[in-house]
Enzyme design. Structure first.
Site, PDB file in Angstrom:
ATOM      1  N   LYS A  14      37.376  17.410 -14.950  1.00  0.00           N
ATOM      2  CA  LYS A  14      37.065  18.412 -15.973  1.00  0.00           C
ATOM      3  C   LYS A  14      36.073  19.461 -15.446  1.00  0.00           C
ATOM      4  O   LYS A  14      35.437  19.267 -14.403  1.00  0.00           O
ATOM      5  CB  LYS A  14      36.489  17.703 -17.207  1.00  0.00           C
ATOM      6  CG  LYS A  14      37.457  16.726 -17.906  1.00  0.00           C
ATOM      7  CD  LYS A  14      36.770  16.118 -19.135  1.00  0.00           C
ATOM      8  CE  LYS A  14      37.630  15.097 -19.850  1.00  0.00           C
ATOM      9  NZ  LYS A  14      36.889  14.466 -20.971  1.00  0.00           N
ATOM     10  N   PHE A  64      34.417  17.492 -33.625  1.00  0.00           N
ATOM     11  CA  PHE A  64      34.151  18.022 -32.281  1.00  0.00           C
ATOM     12  C   PHE A  64      35.389  18.629 -31.628  1.00  0.00           C
ATOM     13  O   PHE A  64      35.348  19.010 -30.462  1.00  0.00           O
ATOM     14  CB  PHE A  64      33.547  16.936 -31.390  1.00  0.00           C
ATOM     15  CG  PHE A  64      34.385  15.674 -31.253  1.00  0.00           C
ATOM     16  CD1 PHE A  64      35.450  15.609 -30.377  1.00  0.00           C
ATOM     17  CD2 PHE A  64      34.089  14.555 -32.014  1.00  0.00           C
ATOM     18  CE1 PHE A  64      36.219  14.457 -30.254  1.00  0.00           C
ATOM     19  CE2 PHE A  64      34.852  13.392 -31.894  1.00  0.00           C
ATOM     20  CZ  PHE A  64      35.918  13.344 -31.009  1.00  0.00           C
ATOM     21  N   ARG A 102      40.892   3.534 -15.688  1.00  0.00           N
ATOM     22  CA  ARG A 102      39.913   3.543 -16.789  1.00  0.00           C
ATOM     23  C   ARG A 102      38.653   2.782 -16.389  1.00  0.00           C
ATOM     24  O   ARG A 102      37.544   3.134 -16.786  1.00  0.00           O
ATOM     25  CB  ARG A 102      40.509   2.902 -18.056  1.00  0.00           C
ATOM     26  CG  ARG A 102      41.582   3.727 -18.736  1.00  0.00           C
ATOM     27  CD  ARG A 102      41.040   4.930 -19.477  1.00  0.00           C
ATOM     28  NE  ARG A 102      40.483   4.641 -20.775  1.00  0.00           N
ATOM     29  CZ  ARG A 102      40.223   5.580 -21.686  1.00  0.00           C
ATOM     30  NH1 ARG A 102      40.495   6.866 -21.436  1.00  0.00           N
ATOM     31  NH2 ARG A 102      39.695   5.262 -22.833  1.00  0.00           N
ATOM     32  N   THR A 108      33.548   6.209 -22.431  1.00  0.00           N
ATOM     33  CA  THR A 108      33.630   7.618 -22.821  1.00  0.00           C
ATOM     34  C   THR A 108      32.254   8.294 -22.847  1.00  0.00           C
ATOM     35  O   THR A 108      32.098   9.411 -22.377  1.00  0.00           O
ATOM     36  CB  THR A 108      34.271   7.725 -24.226  1.00  0.00           C
ATOM     37  OG1 THR A 108      35.503   7.013 -24.210  1.00  0.00           O
ATOM     38  CG2 THR A 108      34.498   9.160 -24.624  1.00  0.00           C
ATOM     39  N   ARG A 122      31.711   8.161 -15.055  1.00  0.00           N
ATOM     40  CA  ARG A 122      31.104   8.770 -16.246  1.00  0.00           C
ATOM     41  C   ARG A 122      29.619   8.463 -16.377  1.00  0.00           C
ATOM     42  O   ARG A 122      28.927   9.120 -17.169  1.00  0.00           O
ATOM     43  CB  ARG A 122      31.880   8.351 -17.492  1.00  0.00           C
ATOM     44  CG  ARG A 122      33.207   9.110 -17.608  1.00  0.00           C
ATOM     45  CD  ARG A 122      34.053   8.589 -18.720  1.00  0.00           C
ATOM     46  NE  ARG A 122      35.119   9.514 -19.073  1.00  0.00           N
ATOM     47  CZ  ARG A 122      36.060   9.241 -19.981  1.00  0.00           C
ATOM     48  NH1 ARG A 122      36.055   8.079 -20.614  1.00  0.00           N
ATOM     49  NH2 ARG A 122      36.988  10.122 -20.253  1.00  0.00           N
ATOM     50  N   HIS A 147      38.966  12.726 -17.220  1.00  0.00           N
ATOM     51  CA  HIS A 147      39.864  12.084 -18.181  1.00  0.00           C
ATOM     52  C   HIS A 147      40.777  11.131 -17.426  1.00  0.00           C
ATOM     53  O   HIS A 147      41.204  11.432 -16.313  1.00  0.00           O
ATOM     54  CB  HIS A 147      40.722  13.149 -18.883  1.00  0.00           C
ATOM     55  CG  HIS A 147      41.926  12.562 -19.553  1.00  0.00           C
ATOM     56  ND1 HIS A 147      41.893  12.020 -20.817  1.00  0.00           N
ATOM     57  CD2 HIS A 147      43.198  12.385 -19.113  1.00  0.00           C
ATOM     58  CE1 HIS A 147      43.095  11.552 -21.121  1.00  0.00           C
ATOM     59  NE2 HIS A 147      43.902  11.761 -20.104  1.00  0.00           N
TER      60      HIS A 147
HETATM   61  P1  ATP Z   1      39.434  11.205 -22.463  1.00  0.00           P
HETATM   62  O1  ATP Z   1      40.564  11.261 -23.460  1.00  0.00           O
HETATM   63  O2  ATP Z   1      38.772  12.557 -22.226  1.00  0.00           O
HETATM   64  O3  ATP Z   1      39.788  10.487 -21.209  1.00  0.00           O
HETATM   65  P2  ATP Z   1      38.450   8.891 -23.785  1.00  0.00           P
HETATM   66  O4  ATP Z   1      39.887   8.486 -23.893  1.00  0.00           O
HETATM   67  O5  ATP Z   1      37.518   7.932 -23.107  1.00  0.00           O
HETATM   68  O6  ATP Z   1      38.287  10.288 -23.076  1.00  0.00           O
HETATM   69  P3  ATP Z   1      38.593   9.862 -26.466  1.00  0.00           P
HETATM   70  O7  ATP Z   1      38.226   9.044 -27.656  1.00  0.00           O
HETATM   71  O8  ATP Z   1      40.042  10.129 -26.188  1.00  0.00           O
HETATM   72  O9  ATP Z   1      37.867   9.209 -25.211  1.00  0.00           O
HETATM   73  O10 ATP Z   1      37.823  11.259 -26.583  1.00  0.00           O
HETATM   74  C1  ATP Z   1      38.279  12.380 -25.882  1.00  0.00           C
HETATM   75  C2  ATP Z   1      37.119  13.262 -25.483  1.00  0.00           C
HETATM   76  O11 ATP Z   1      36.507  13.743 -26.667  1.00  0.00           O
HETATM   77  C3  ATP Z   1      36.031  12.541 -24.723  1.00  0.00           C
HETATM   78  O12 ATP Z   1      36.248  12.577 -23.331  1.00  0.00           O
HETATM   79  C4  ATP Z   1      34.804  13.326 -25.097  1.00  0.00           C
HETATM   80  O13 ATP Z   1      34.621  14.465 -24.257  1.00  0.00           O
HETATM   81  C5  ATP Z   1      35.110  13.819 -26.497  1.00  0.00           C
HETATM   82  N1  ATP Z   1      34.519  12.957 -27.537  1.00  0.00           N
HETATM   83  C6  ATP Z   1      34.939  11.746 -27.913  1.00  0.00           C
HETATM   84  N2  ATP Z   1      34.179  11.243 -28.903  1.00  0.00           N
HETATM   85  C7  ATP Z   1      33.248  12.195 -29.150  1.00  0.00           C
HETATM   86  C8  ATP Z   1      32.148  12.293 -30.071  1.00  0.00           C
HETATM   87  N3  ATP Z   1      31.871  11.332 -30.927  1.00  0.00           N
HETATM   88  N4  ATP Z   1      31.419  13.416 -30.052  1.00  0.00           N
HETATM   89  C9  ATP Z   1      31.700  14.415 -29.182  1.00  0.00           C
HETATM   90  N5  ATP Z   1      32.707  14.383 -28.291  1.00  0.00           N
HETATM   91  C10 ATP Z   1      33.468  13.298 -28.278  1.00  0.00           C
HETATM   92 MG    MG Z   2      41.435   9.722 -24.648  1.00  0.00          MG
END
Ligand code: ATP
Ligand code: MG
Length: 245
Positions: A14, A64, A102, A108, A122, A147
Site C-alpha cells: 500500500k 472509515f 496472512r 490488521t 504490520r 493487504h
Molecule cells: P486488508 O483487507 O487491507 O488486508 P484486513 O483484511 O486485515 O485488511 P479488513 O477488516 O478487511 O482487515 O479491513 C480493511 C482495511 O480497512 C484495513 O487494512 C484497514 O486499513 C482498514 N480498517 C479496518 N478496520 C478499521 C477501523 N476500525 N478503523 C479504521 N480503519 C480500519
Molecule cells: Mg480484508
C-alpha cells in the site's frame, strides 16, 4: 502438480509502505526463501476510485470507508503528487498461500500486531487519530502497509479484480478462462457491443477473459442479473489508462 501447491493470494503493497521505502523490505520478507511462495503476477497500479470501491466493497457501510478509499488511492500519503499515487499488486502462489501470507502480514491493527505478532509486517504500521474540525478525536485510521487476501473466496475475487488472465503466465493460472467472440465496450458504467465515441474496448474477439467476467458481460448486456458487478469486470481494464481520478 498437486492442486494445493497452486493456491494463490493477492498482496497489495500500500502507499504508506511505498512512502516509507519499505517495499524492498516487504518483498524480502515475502521471498520464496522465507514463505515458499512464488510470484505468479505483479504490477504497479494507479488505483481508480472504482477499483478501490470494488476491492473494499465489504466495507461500504463503515464510517472509515471514504478514508480507506483515499488511503488505497495514495491520496493520503501523496496528496499533491499524483505521479506517486500507486500500489504494487502481486499474486503469490504456493502451498497454504492464503493463510501463510496472512501470518507473515500480521493482525490488521498495527498496535495489535506489535503486541501479538512482533516481527510481522504490520507491526511496522501506524495508527493515525482522525480528528474533527475542533480537534476532537473521532476515530482512527489503520495504516497497515500491506493487504493480503483473507480466504479462498476473497482471493479469487480479488485476483480477478486486479489481474487479467494474461497478466499471469498460462501455466500458473488456476481460475478458468474463456475466449471472447464479440466486442465489449464500456462507457459511464454501461456495456455495449458496438463502439460509440468515448467508449473503451474491454474485450475483442479472441481475447482471453476470466470465464466469470465473460459471463457477467454477457448477462449485463442482456439486462439480466449477474453474479457480480460490471464495475468489478471493468476496473482492471480501466486501470493505468488515464490520469484519473
Ligand atoms: P486488508 O483487507 O487491507 O488486508 P484486513 O483484511 O486485515 O485488511 P479488513 O477488516 O478487511 O482487515 O479491513 C480493511 C482495511 O480497512 C484495513 O487494512 C484497514 O486499513 C482498514 N480498517 C479496518 N478496520 C478499521 C477501523 N476500525 N478503523 C479504521 N480503519 C480500519
Ligand atoms: Mg480484508
Amino acid at each position: 502438480m498437486v492442486r494445493e501447491e497452486l493456491e494463490q493470494t493477492l498482496v497489495l503493497i500500500k502507499p504508506d509502505a511505498l512512502k516509507n521505502s519499505l517495499t524492498g523490505y516487504i518483498l524480502s520478507q515475502l521471498s520464496e526463501f522465507h514463505t515458499g511462495l512464488r510470484f505468479a503476477g505483479a504490477k504497479v497500479v494507479h488505483v481508480t476510485r472504482l477499483l478501490a470501491e470494488e476491492h473494499y466493497a465489504e466495507h461500504r457501510a463503515k464510517v472509515f470507508f471514504e478514508s480507506l478509499l483515499e488511503y488505497l488511492q495514495g491520496k493520503l500519503h501523496y496528496p499533491d503528487e499524483p505521479h506517486k499515487q500507486r500500489v504494487i499488486a502481486i499474486v503469490y502462489q504456493g502451498r497454504n498461500a492464503i493463510a501463510g501470507m496472512r501470518d507473515v502480514v500480521g493482525p490488521t491493527n498495527p498496535h495489535q500486531a506489535r503486541d501479538a505478532r512482533p516481527g510481522s509486517i504490520r507491526a511496522l504500521g501506524t495508527v493515525v487519530p482522525i480528528t474533527d474540525e475542533g480537534g476532537e478525536v473521532i476515530g482512527t485510521r489503520l495504516d497497515n502497509l500491506i493487504h493480503a487476501s483473507a480466504n479462498p473466496a476473497d482471493a479469487e475475487r480479488e485476483i480477478k479484480l486486479w489481474f487479467k488472465p494474461t497478466d499471469i503466465p498460462p501455466s500458473m493460472r488456476i481460475f478458468p478462462t474463456a475466449a471472447c467472440d464479440t466486442h465489449f465496450y464500456y462507457r459511464d458504467q454501461r456495456v455495449y457491443t458496438t463502439y460509440t465515441t468515448g467508449s473503451i474496448c474491454l474485450a475483442a474477439p479472441g481475447d482471453v477473459l476470466w470465464d466469470t467476467d465473460l459471463e457477467v458481460l454477457e448477462l449485463v448486456c442482456r439486462g439480466a442479473d449477474a453474479p457480480y458487478s460490471l464495475g468489478a469486470v471493468a476496473a482492471k481494464y480501466l486501470t493505468n489508462l488515464t490520469e484519473e481520478e
